[in-house]
Design a protein around this motif. Structure first.
Motif, PDB file in Angstrom:
ATOM      1  N   MET A 167       0.827  -1.195   0.000  1.00 58.18           N
ATOM      2  CA  MET A 167       0.000   0.000   0.000  1.00 58.18           C
ATOM      3  C   MET A 167       0.870   1.258   0.000  1.00 58.18           C
ATOM      4  O   MET A 167       2.031   1.194   0.384  1.00 58.18           O
ATOM      5  N   LYS A 168       0.261   2.352  -0.435  1.00 52.90           N
ATOM      6  CA  LYS A 168       1.002   3.622  -0.437  1.00 52.90           C
ATOM      7  C   LYS A 168       0.785   4.326   0.910  1.00 52.90           C
ATOM      8  O   LYS A 168      -0.357   4.453   1.362  1.00 52.90           O
ATOM      9  N   ILE A 169       1.874   4.725   1.530  1.00 51.68           N
ATOM     10  CA  ILE A 169       1.791   5.398   2.821  1.00 51.68           C
ATOM     11  C   ILE A 169       2.556   6.715   2.711  1.00 51.68           C
ATOM     12  O   ILE A 169       3.686   6.751   2.219  1.00 51.68           O
ATOM     13  N   SER A 170       1.910   7.791   3.175  1.00 52.89           N
ATOM     14  CA  SER A 170       2.540   9.114   3.088  1.00 52.89           C
ATOM     15  C   SER A 170       2.679   9.705   4.481  1.00 52.89           C
ATOM     16  O   SER A 170       1.766   9.615   5.302  1.00 52.89           O
ATOM     17  N   PHE A 171       3.823  10.288   4.730  1.00 55.11           N
ATOM     18  CA  PHE A 171       4.079  10.923   6.031  1.00 55.11           C
ATOM     19  C   PHE A 171       5.182  11.942   5.862  1.00 55.11           C
ATOM     20  O   PHE A 171       5.801  12.041   4.793  1.00 55.11           O
ATOM     21  N   GLU A 185       5.796   2.768  -0.940  1.00 59.76           N
ATOM     22  CA  GLU A 185       4.889   1.706  -1.376  1.00 59.76           C
ATOM     23  C   GLU A 185       5.387   0.427  -0.710  1.00 59.76           C
ATOM     24  O   GLU A 185       6.378  -0.160  -1.150  1.00 59.76           O
ATOM     25  N   VAL A 186       4.748   0.045   0.389  1.00 59.83           N
ATOM     26  CA  VAL A 186       5.180  -1.158   1.124  1.00 59.83           C
ATOM     27  C   VAL A 186       3.969  -1.905   1.658  1.00 59.83           C
ATOM     28  O   VAL A 186       2.862  -1.360   1.713  1.00 59.83           O
ATOM     29  N   ASP A 187       4.187  -3.129   2.094  1.00 64.81           N
ATOM     30  CA  ASP A 187       3.176  -3.860   2.858  1.00 64.81           C
ATOM     31  C   ASP A 187       2.930  -3.058   4.138  1.00 64.81           C
ATOM     32  O   ASP A 187       3.870  -2.765   4.887  1.00 64.81           O
ATOM     33  N   GLY A 188       1.676  -2.705   4.389  1.00 67.99           N
ATOM     34  CA  GLY A 188       1.359  -1.837   5.527  1.00 67.99           C
ATOM     35  C   GLY A 188       1.722  -2.414   6.873  1.00 67.99           C
ATOM     36  O   GLY A 188       1.849  -1.687   7.857  1.00 67.99           O
ATOM     37  N   ASN A 189       1.909  -3.729   6.923  1.00 64.98           N
ATOM     38  CA  ASN A 189       2.264  -4.347   8.205  1.00 64.98           C
ATOM     39  C   ASN A 189       3.774  -4.386   8.452  1.00 64.98           C
ATOM     40  O   ASN A 189       4.224  -4.843   9.497  1.00 64.98           O
ATOM     41  N   THR A 190       4.536  -3.932   7.466  1.00 66.20           N
ATOM     42  CA  THR A 190       5.992  -3.880   7.673  1.00 66.20           C
ATOM     43  C   THR A 190       6.287  -2.949   8.836  1.00 66.20           C
ATOM     44  O   THR A 190       5.763  -1.840   8.891  1.00 66.20           O
ATOM     45  N   PRO A 191       7.114  -3.377   9.790  1.00 63.35           N
ATOM     46  CA  PRO A 191       7.488  -2.447  10.855  1.00 63.35           C
ATOM     47  C   PRO A 191       8.114  -1.182  10.268  1.00 63.35           C
ATOM     48  O   PRO A 191       8.927  -1.256   9.337  1.00 63.35           O
ATOM     49  N   LYS A 248       1.721   1.219   8.302  1.00 68.66           N
ATOM     50  CA  LYS A 248       0.432   1.821   7.911  1.00 68.66           C
ATOM     51  C   LYS A 248      -0.021   2.882   8.913  1.00 68.66           C
ATOM     52  O   LYS A 248      -0.742   3.814   8.556  1.00 68.66           O
ATOM     53  N   PHE A 249       0.417   2.755  10.166  1.00 60.08           N
ATOM     54  CA  PHE A 249       0.018   3.738  11.174  1.00 60.08           C
ATOM     55  C   PHE A 249       0.803   5.049  11.056  1.00 60.08           C
ATOM     56  O   PHE A 249       0.552   5.998  11.792  1.00 60.08           O
ATOM     57  N   ALA A 250       1.768   5.074  10.170  1.00 60.68           N
ATOM     58  CA  ALA A 250       2.550   6.298   9.978  1.00 60.68           C
ATOM     59  C   ALA A 250       1.830   7.284   9.060  1.00 60.68           C
ATOM     60  O   ALA A 250       2.237   8.444   8.936  1.00 60.68           O
ATOM     61  N   GLU A 251       0.787   6.823   8.406  1.00 62.68           N
ATOM     62  CA  GLU A 251       0.058   7.664   7.447  1.00 62.68           C
ATOM     63  C   GLU A 251      -0.302   9.022   8.061  1.00 62.68           C
ATOM     64  O   GLU A 251      -0.947   9.103   9.111  1.00 62.68           O
ATOM     65  N   GLY A 252       0.169  10.072   7.401  1.00 65.08           N
ATOM     66  CA  GLY A 252      -0.175  11.432   7.804  1.00 65.08           C
ATOM     67  C   GLY A 252       0.526  11.933   9.067  1.00 65.08           C
ATOM     68  O   GLY A 252       0.231  13.033   9.537  1.00 65.08           O
TER      69      GLY A 252
END
Lengths: 155, 722
Positions: free
Chosen positions: A1-5, A15-21, A64-68
């Protein structure tokens, strides 16, 4: 998934697996190697970073929790060439030995000083619970007090 | 831009053993099979006279002068926190005639040819290089002066040097300019060294050279290493003691996301993937068949390790201690124990390897550069010269990096995919595949005379292997040394005025790997002997400090030990008994020629043992960097406290446990003494060991204080008041 921060003040998308630490995203995708892997179970603190100013053990924080969020790593602790008071104090007290765990300790200390500008020894004992195998705790305690002094003098 | 002098071709390897510990050199002589010689060899090994095995004659292998007039020292010793790089820079700067700020120290890759023949360990880096490095630096300075004389068309004797600039004849030339014109070096005879009193940097508390890198999080460790196109590896490791790889079903692993290749070898199975997590996940999907042996439990190990069960070897004998203690009356006897200890260094083991055709490059945290290279070359079937080991800063050493078979595994994975592969342990694998500090059991016996001093004393230590079985020492050394020098380190009686004393080392082969752990047997042996000395002093109704001083012999080693004991007691304001709820405990040891003593100031709250202050005096001889000597003492004291009060691996249902920090209890900030007072004595004119000796006395110092507070003699580490 795409994660932006934001990381160290710069917007970033991965662009990583959202569960990656988040640790591995920081280290291997963004190539910021100052944040260390120690245990992968949030037990040692070597991977401590700031997420919205809070000290977080990034080995156990899914990307994934890093989003935003606003992420700060040891590379972003200083303002350019000017070292953070914690880093200055660490140099003054000649704290590091092997140095591997030190970024985690410095990040934990920097977060503590934002909340407790003049930490007592008890505050330090209660909040700085990372592991240093070289056992530099004696100098680290002195450096934490010194960092508080520098920071308070600057502000 | 850096520019180095042309290196002479260097085909003849020069391994020079500088003094007593030269096991390799001594092996050839038949004398040492005779017991008396064995014993004296062991005595020499115990004193660990400064030794260094590596080049001592080729300055241009060590020093690279850059165009901007900096000097890069390519160190064959690795930096694992002990401050060696800074100490070496100080030593070199003084003879090179450069400012310390002009010095930079890097790890010498094996391709440079500057390879340590042995290891970084044993607290020998500064002491072992003290003489050779000064000679190399002084020679390099003369080489630069000679070249300057050639350029300036003058006599080298008329030239002077300051801060890397050669002057004379009204002209001056920087080292950085001189090297640009050099195509081949001529190496002169070693010039006379400066008097130590003339040194500007040696003896000064110079800040560590690596401070800035270490506070900004620079990528300097093995785990930080990268190469273009790098992939990530993971190797399946057993959780059971003694497990041997048999076979693997990799069907599922091969289908996992990100997997590039599953690699099956005769002795292990691993996987290469695009990311660390993908490699870990795929590795976890491999179904490995392990051949396991007995379902070991802690009780089995405790039974095996008892004195009397293994093979005995007398390591020290004076007078007739056995006769007195076997036949006398009022014999005082006590047993002590120490547990299995984990290294628990923060940076896991691993390596980044790239096998490119018939060449291999490995970036790794290692304490045994030469052995790592040999193992990788052997495994790949390459000549050693085709393998370049690039050592990195170590995220802790403590002896754990004296075994690096993981380098071979990374290399095999890389060869299988033709790309660089980085392969690291996870934390559970670290704890279960450690090379542990062996558990120990001690039996001590003594008899006091009428005057309260000791008539006879005996120390039996039973331990798993430390040195035996290590790739660092050839198997042939075992019968020559007789007993495992690492296991019994610190196990001799250091009170030479006692008329009858004896020490016996019992070797036990354990079913899991045991090996070097900072200070080796010193921590456990000193805990046992120095606690027992305290018991004897109390029995004799004597002050424990004076009791020790009265029984130390009058030779040079005895003098230095006495001075250290007195300095510690003075500085601590030594007082026996309980005062304001606190008691002091005293202990002393000599390790690798360096005497050290501690006073621990302790209180007991409920069942918690709290160490408030430790006073430490140490005599390492000349202190090259007093601040780093202090730092080593502070760290060793807290690491030793951690082992003495908290750390313990147990064996349960065939597995070593725990497998994570937290359950493996270690000292944290809150457990560290708030005061540590270090006194440095320098009663020898050359540097001696620093990194390990201050680990010796701490366990006994704490236990001796606890006895005063509670009346309970704790004879087992970790010390527990339950």
């Amino acid at each position: 998934m795409k994660i932006s921060f934001n990381i160290n003040g710069m917007p970033q998308s991965v662009e990583v697996d959202g569960n990656t630490p988040l640790l591995w995203v920081i280290r291997d995708v963004l190539d910021l190697k100052g944040t260390k892997f120690g245990c992968g179970k949030a037990a040692c603190g070597a991977c401590t970073i700031h997420v919205d100013g809070e000290a977080v053990r990034s080995c156990s924080f899914a990307a994934k929790f890093a989003e935003g969020r606003d992420i700060t790593t040891i590379e972003g602790l200083s303002a350019g060439d000017e070292l953070h008071p914690v880093q200055q104090a660490w140099i003054e007290e000649v704290v590091p030995q092997c140095g591997y765990c030190q970024p985690g300790f410095m990040m934990a200390t920097a977060a503590l000083l934002e909340k407790v500008p003049n930490p007592t020894d008890q505050d330090i004992d209660d909040n700085i619970v990372n592991i240093c195998r070289c056992a530099t705790y004696y100098r680290m305690r002195k450096a934490i007090h010194r960092a508080a002094e520098i920071k308070n003098a600057n502000s | 831009m850096s520019e180095s002098g042309t290196k002479k071709t260097f085909s003849r390897r020069k391994f020079i053993v500088r003094s007593a510990v030269g096991v390799g050199v001594l092996l050839g002589t038949g004398y040492f099979t005779r017991p008396i010689w064995r014993r004296s060899l062991a005595e020499m090994a115990n004193s660990m006279e400064p030794s260094y095995m590596g080049d001592t004659e080729t300055p241009q292998l060590w020093f690279e002068v850059t165009a901007d007039n900096q000097v890069i020292l390519h160190s064959p010793k690795v930096e694992m926190g002990q401050g060696t790089f800074t100490g070496l820079a100080q030593i070199a700067a003084d003879e090179l005639e450069v400012d310390i700020r002009q010095m930079k120290v890097v790890h010498a890759a094996t391709a440079t040819g500057n390879i340590d023949g042995l290891s970084t360990g044993g607290s020998l880096s500064i002491s072992g290089l003290w003489q050779p490095l000064r000679e190399l630096a002084a020679t390099m300075r003369e080489m630069l002066k000679n070249e300057a004389a050639r350029i300036l068309k003058t006599d080298a004797a008329t030239l002077t040097v300051k801060e890397g600039v050669v002057s004379g004849n009204g002209q001056s030339l920087a080292y950085g300019d001189i090297v640009k014109t050099v195509t081949e070096w001529t190496i002169p005879d070693t010039p006379p060294l400066k008097d130590v009193s003339a040194y500007q940097f040696v003896g000064k508390p110079i800040p560590r050279l690596d401070l800035r890198d270490k506070v900004i999080g620079a990528p300097i460790f093995g785990m930080d290493a990268t190469m273009p196109d790098m992939l990530y590896g993971a190797v399946a490791r057993p959780s059971a003691i003694g497990a041997r790889y048999v076979s693997a079903d990799t069907t599922e692993a091969e289908k996992m996301p990100g997997v590039v290749k599953v690699v099956k070898e005769k002795d292990f199975v691993g996987v290469v993937a695009r990311s660390r997590m993908e490699a870990e996940n795929a590795k976890n999907a491999i179904k490995v068949t392990w051949e396991t042996g007995k379902n070991w439990q802690s009780e089995d190990i405790e039974e095996m390790i008892k004195v009397g069960k293994g093979e005995p070897f007398v390591i020290q004998k004076e007078g007739g201690a056995e006769n007195v203690l076997d036949n006398g009356e009022n014999i005082i006897r006590a047993e002590y124990k120490s547990p299995i200890g984990a290294h628990a260094q923060l940076e896991p083991n691993g390596a980044l390897a790239f096998v490119d055709g018939d060449k291999a490059t490995v970036m790794i945290s290692t304490q045994v550069v030469r052995i790592t290279r040999g193992e990788v070359a052997g495994r790949l079937g390459l000549d050693e010269e085709k393998v370049n080991i690039i050592p990195t800063y170590l995220g802790g050493g403590f002896g754990r990096r004296l075994h690096t078979p993981n380098a071979m595994q990374a290399a095999v994975l890389s060869r299988a995919v033709g790309k660089p592969v980085k392969c690291f342990f996870n934390r559970q694998e670290e704890f279960q595949n450690d090379t542990f500090r062996p558990p120990t059991h001690h039996v001590l016996r003594a008899k006091l005379r009428e005057d309260g001093l000791i008539e006879a004393i005996e120390h039996n230590v039973s331990s798993g292997d430390v040195m035996f079985g290590s790739p660092l020492f050839p198997a042939i050394a075992q019968p020559i040394l007789g007993a495992d020098v690492g296991a019994w380190r610190g196990g001799m009686i250091q009170y030479g005025k006692i008329p009858n004393y004896r020490a016996v080392s019992w070797r036990v082969k354990l079913p899991f790997a045991t090996s070097w752990w900072r200070s080796l047997g010193l921590l456990a042996n000193t805990f046992a002997i120095e606690s027992f000395m305290d018991e004897l002093a109390i029995k004799a109704g004597k002050d424990p400090v004076q009791f020790r001083l009265d029984q130390i012999q009058d030779d040079e080693a005895g003098h230095r030990l006495k001075e250290v004991i007195k300095a510690t007691a003075d500085k601590a304001g030594w007082k026996d008994g309980v005062h304001n709820g606190r008691a002091m405990g005293f202990a002393a040891s000599t390790d690798a020629g360096t005497p050290c003593a501690h006073v621990a100031e302790v209180s007991v709250e409920g069942q918690e043992i709290k160490v408030h202050k430790v006073t430490c005096a140490i005599d390492p001889g000349l202190a090259v960097n007093p601040d780093q000597v202090r730092a080593q003492c502070e760290g060793a004291i807290i690491m030793g406290l951690s082992a003495a009060l908290y750390e313990k691996m147990t064996v349960k249902d065939g597995q070593l446990t725990p497998t994570i920090y937290g359950p493996y209890r270690m000292a944290l900030m809150k457990h560290a003494p708030k005061e540590i007072d270090v006194v440095i004595l320098e009663n020898a004119d050359a540097p001696g060991a620093v990194g390990e000796p201050p680990l010796g006395p701490i366990g006994a110092a704490i236990a001796n204080a606890v006895f005063r507070l509670t009346g309970r003699r704790l004879r087992e580490m970790p010390l527990e008041l339950t």
